[in-house]
Design a protein around this motif. Structure first.
Motif, PDB file in Angstrom:
ATOM      1  N   ASP A  10      19.635  -3.506 -11.152  1.00 50.33           N
ATOM      2  CA  ASP A  10      18.120  -3.808 -11.717  1.00 50.33           C
ATOM      3  C   ASP A  10      17.287  -3.329 -10.993  1.00 50.33           C
ATOM      4  O   ASP A  10      15.830  -3.467 -11.875  1.00 50.33           O
ATOM      5  N   ALA A  11      16.863  -3.972  -9.111  1.00 53.86           N
ATOM      6  CA  ALA A  11      16.138  -3.564  -8.468  1.00 53.86           C
ATOM      7  C   ALA A  11      15.296  -2.548  -8.502  1.00 53.86           C
ATOM      8  O   ALA A  11      13.598  -2.671  -8.008  1.00 53.86           O
ATOM      9  N   VAL A  12      15.737  -1.396  -8.554  1.00 53.94           N
ATOM     10  CA  VAL A  12      15.725   0.215  -8.320  1.00 53.94           C
ATOM     11  C   VAL A  12      15.646   0.720  -9.591  1.00 53.94           C
ATOM     12  O   VAL A  12      16.318   0.570 -10.028  1.00 53.94           O
ATOM     13  N   ASN A  13      14.462   2.357  -9.291  1.00 55.53           N
ATOM     14  CA  ASN A  13      15.040   2.926 -10.310  1.00 55.53           C
ATOM     15  C   ASN A  13      15.701   4.032  -9.862  1.00 55.53           C
ATOM     16  O   ASN A  13      15.512   5.205  -8.957  1.00 55.53           O
ATOM     17  N   GLN A  14      16.648   3.639 -10.581  1.00 55.31           N
ATOM     18  CA  GLN A  14      17.899   4.720  -9.689  1.00 55.31           C
ATOM     19  C   GLN A  14      18.054   5.739 -10.246  1.00 55.31           C
ATOM     20  O   GLN A  14      17.739   6.179 -11.129  1.00 55.31           O
ATOM     21  N   ASN A  15      18.337   6.992  -8.876  1.00 59.34           N
ATOM     22  CA  ASN A  15      18.252   8.402  -9.293  1.00 59.34           C
ATOM     23  C   ASN A  15      17.003   8.923  -9.762  1.00 59.34           C
ATOM     24  O   ASN A  15      16.567   9.767  -9.240  1.00 59.34           O
ATOM     25  N   GLU A  16      15.549   8.134  -9.740  1.00 62.39           N
ATOM     26  CA  GLU A  16      14.460   8.159  -9.147  1.00 62.39           C
ATOM     27  C   GLU A  16      13.891   7.456  -8.028  1.00 62.39           C
ATOM     28  O   GLU A  16      13.138   8.815  -7.463  1.00 62.39           O
ATOM     29  N   SER A  17      13.245   5.973  -8.184  1.00 63.47           N
ATOM     30  CA  SER A  17      13.142   5.948  -6.430  1.00 63.47           C
ATOM     31  C   SER A  17      13.743   5.775  -5.486  1.00 63.47           C
ATOM     32  O   SER A  17      14.082   5.270  -4.135  1.00 63.47           O
ATOM     33  N   ALA A  18      15.096   5.220  -6.025  1.00 64.86           N
ATOM     34  CA  ALA A  18      16.691   4.704  -5.069  1.00 64.86           C
ATOM     35  C   ALA A  18      17.324   5.568  -4.556  1.00 64.86           C
ATOM     36  O   ALA A  18      17.891   6.326  -6.209  1.00 64.86           O
ATOM     37  N   ILE A  19      18.389   6.094  -4.180  1.00 67.02           N
ATOM     38  CA  ILE A  19      20.151   6.765  -4.041  1.00 67.02           C
ATOM     39  C   ILE A  19      20.766   5.783  -3.550  1.00 67.02           C
ATOM     40  O   ILE A  19      20.254   4.787  -2.723  1.00 67.02           O
ATOM     41  N   ILE A  22       7.956   3.516  -1.061  1.00 62.98           N
ATOM     42  CA  ILE A  22       8.846   4.152   0.198  1.00 62.98           C
ATOM     43  C   ILE A  22      10.243   4.236  -0.654  1.00 62.98           C
ATOM     44  O   ILE A  22      10.840   3.782  -1.290  1.00 62.98           O
ATOM     45  N   PRO A  23      10.680   6.030  -0.467  1.00 61.24           N
ATOM     46  CA  PRO A  23      11.593   5.782  -1.048  1.00 61.24           C
ATOM     47  C   PRO A  23      12.958   5.127  -0.307  1.00 61.24           C
ATOM     48  O   PRO A  23      13.280   4.627   1.184  1.00 61.24           O
ATOM     49  N   ASN A  65       6.230   7.412  -5.665  1.00 59.43           N
ATOM     50  CA  ASN A  65       5.610   6.989  -6.941  1.00 59.43           C
ATOM     51  C   ASN A  65       6.125   6.370  -7.857  1.00 59.43           C
ATOM     52  O   ASN A  65       5.344   5.247  -8.704  1.00 59.43           O
ATOM     53  N   LYS A  66       6.732   7.304  -8.059  1.00 57.56           N
ATOM     54  CA  LYS A  66       8.617   6.677  -9.246  1.00 57.56           C
ATOM     55  C   LYS A  66       8.709   5.161  -8.646  1.00 57.56           C
ATOM     56  O   LYS A  66       8.839   3.825  -9.715  1.00 57.56           O
ATOM     57  N   GLY A  67       9.087   4.980  -7.368  1.00 60.14           N
ATOM     58  CA  GLY A  67       9.216   3.298  -7.623  1.00 60.14           C
ATOM     59  C   GLY A  67       7.841   2.635  -7.337  1.00 60.14           C
ATOM     60  O   GLY A  67       8.664   1.637  -8.025  1.00 60.14           O
ATOM     61  N   TYR A  87       0.889  -1.420  -0.226  1.00 59.28           N
ATOM     62  CA  TYR A  87       0.171  -0.206  -0.268  1.00 59.28           C
ATOM     63  C   TYR A  87       0.917   1.053  -0.144  1.00 59.28           C
ATOM     64  O   TYR A  87       1.991   1.364   1.213  1.00 59.28           O
ATOM     65  N   PRO A  88       0.569   2.102  -0.978  1.00 57.81           N
ATOM     66  CA  PRO A  88       1.352   3.173  -0.953  1.00 57.81           C
ATOM     67  C   PRO A  88       1.545   4.255  -0.234  1.00 57.81           C
ATOM     68  O   PRO A  88      -0.103   4.356   0.359  1.00 57.81           O
ATOM     69  N   ARG A  89       1.760   5.074   0.103  1.00 58.85           N
ATOM     70  CA  ARG A  89       1.606   6.082   1.239  1.00 58.85           C
ATOM     71  C   ARG A  89       0.666   7.595   0.532  1.00 58.85           C
ATOM     72  O   ARG A  89       0.922   7.060  -0.916  1.00 58.85           O
TER      73      ARG A  89
END
Length: 404
Positions: free
Chosen positions: A337-346, A325-326, A375-377, A209-211
């Motif tokens: 591969d698992a994350v949307n780097q620089n968008e949903s994840a650092i 979650i960021p 949202n991007k994640g 469930y998204p925030r």
């Protein structure tokens, strides 16, 4: 289809990805039996184990732990099975092919516990079970053999040196890899690139469930930072703890609460580190929990932290992003591969607690970015790791259709 799933241990609380695939194939009308090397004695099990009565279709070899008893048991196993399966018995003892599994007589016991020969496919999780599937295929089993490689199997192969998975590489009909990093490592280990298919683990996005409006489900004014991972050396928890200590020393506002969700052999060592850093009032060890409790913690989480030293992929990162979650994680293995780097994840290099702390401080000071990153994640997971789409693909692969 009749599917035999070969695994190391079952049921295992941390391997929800195996459980989910088994349940999905059952839901789609396929007959699934599980062949496990070991029966776990974990106190916590997922409720689906009982709901689907999975243990009634799970087979375990009866292997004595005591070496003398194992030798005596092997003699009996040899005498009983050699008249009926001579090739399988002899093959299981070939140390040059199967290494420690053969030398310890475990392969003999494993192979003889597999009585059925009418499965359509042997679906082997982790490289060592691909070797077992290879043995079964060479000694009378007509099923297709598909071996799935995750981070653990890759690390084991690297630690044991060249040749460990030669049999699996040679006799598997397909090799499935959970990330591009895994593919690269398989090729370096000697696998035929044409035999490898990229097939990741997915998540059911509807279970997370998204925030809403940037607000999490906790009722405190604290920033809740969460890690979900087994307490093992490869997860690098000490670096995350050091980063949290640094953040606390910087006196950022609001206050941090760090939750470490999971159990494992390093718990006492990590608890000692937390005490030495004098941050025990800010760190919570939950111990081993089931998936519903994990989901509850994610609902209350503001920022997700993973400081692994290596990962095949990192399914917890998929779950965190599905929850909106960021993410702050290390740039190792299949994590990119698992994350949307620089968008949903650092992502930061491994073993760099100060860099983790810097990124944590940045996000703590910029909560306005959380909702956009979340949202991007979630969108990234929906488009790339949707379990329904990936299980459609897996079903096609199991049936022999490898067209992508």
């Amino acid at each position: 289809m009749k599917i035999a799933v070969l695994v190391n241990s079952f049921p295992k609380i941390s391997e929800t990805f195996i459980l989910d695939q088994i349940i999905e194939m059952i839901e789609r009308g396929h007959h699934v039996e599980i062949f496990a090397r070991n029966k776990t004695d974990e106190e916590v099990v997922h409720e689906e184990i009982q709901e689907y009565n999975l243990l009634s279709n799970t087979h375990y070899p009866n292997i004595p732990q005591n070496k003398i008893r194992r030798i005596l048991s092997a003699g009996k196993t040899f005498a009983v099975n050699f008249p009926y399966r001579p090739r399988r018995v002899i093959e299981s003892l070939r140390i040059g092919k199967y290494g420690r599994d053969a030398l310890s007589l475990r392969m003999l016991h494993y192979s003889q516990s597999f009585k059925e020969n009418d499965f359509d496919v042997l679906y082997c999780h982790f490289g060592p079970n691909g070797n077992l599937g290879s043995l079964l295929k060479q000694t009378g089993t007509n099923a297709r053999v598909i071996t799935v490689f995750h981070g653990y199997g890759i690390r084991l192969g690297i630690e044991n040196g060249p040749g460990m998975y030669d049999e699996a590489f040679k006799h598997s009909d397909l090799l499935l890899a959970n990330s591009k990093s895994t593919i690269d490592k398989l090729i370096k280990m000697g696998a035929d690139p044409d035999s490898i298919i990229f097939h990741s683990i997915g998540v059911n996005i509807n279970e997370f469930y998204p925030r809403k409006d940037g607000v999490n489900g906790n009722d405190t004014d604290k920033v809740i930072v969460t890690t979900v991972a087994r307490l093992a050396e490869i997860k690098g928890h000490e670096y995350a703890i050091q980063a949290i200590s640094e953040i606390i020393d910087r006196n950022i506002d609001p206050e941090i609460e760090y939750r470490i969700v999971g159990g494992g052999p390093k718990r006492s060592e990590l608890e000692q580190l937390v005490c030495e850093l004098n941050i025990e009032n800010s760190v919570l060890f939950t111990g081993q929990v089931d998936r519903s409790t994990v989901q509850s913690h994610l609902k209350e989480t503001d920022l997700f932290l993973l400081s692994s030293l290596d990962e095949g992929l990192g399914i917890v990162l998929l779950e965190a992003q599905a929850s909106g979650i960021p993410v702050i994680a290390t740039n190792v293995g299949g994590i990119p591969d698992a994350v949307n780097q620089n968008e949903s994840a650092i992502l930061v290099p491994p073993k760099k607690p100060m860099l983790l702390a810097d990124e944590l401080e940045f996000l703590c000071n910029n909560p306005d970015q959380w909702i956009d990153m979340g949202n991007k994640g979630r969108e990234y997971i929906k488009n790339n790791f949707n379990s329904n789409d990936l299980n459609d693909k897996l079903e096609r692969v199991l049936k022999g259709n490898t067209r992508q």
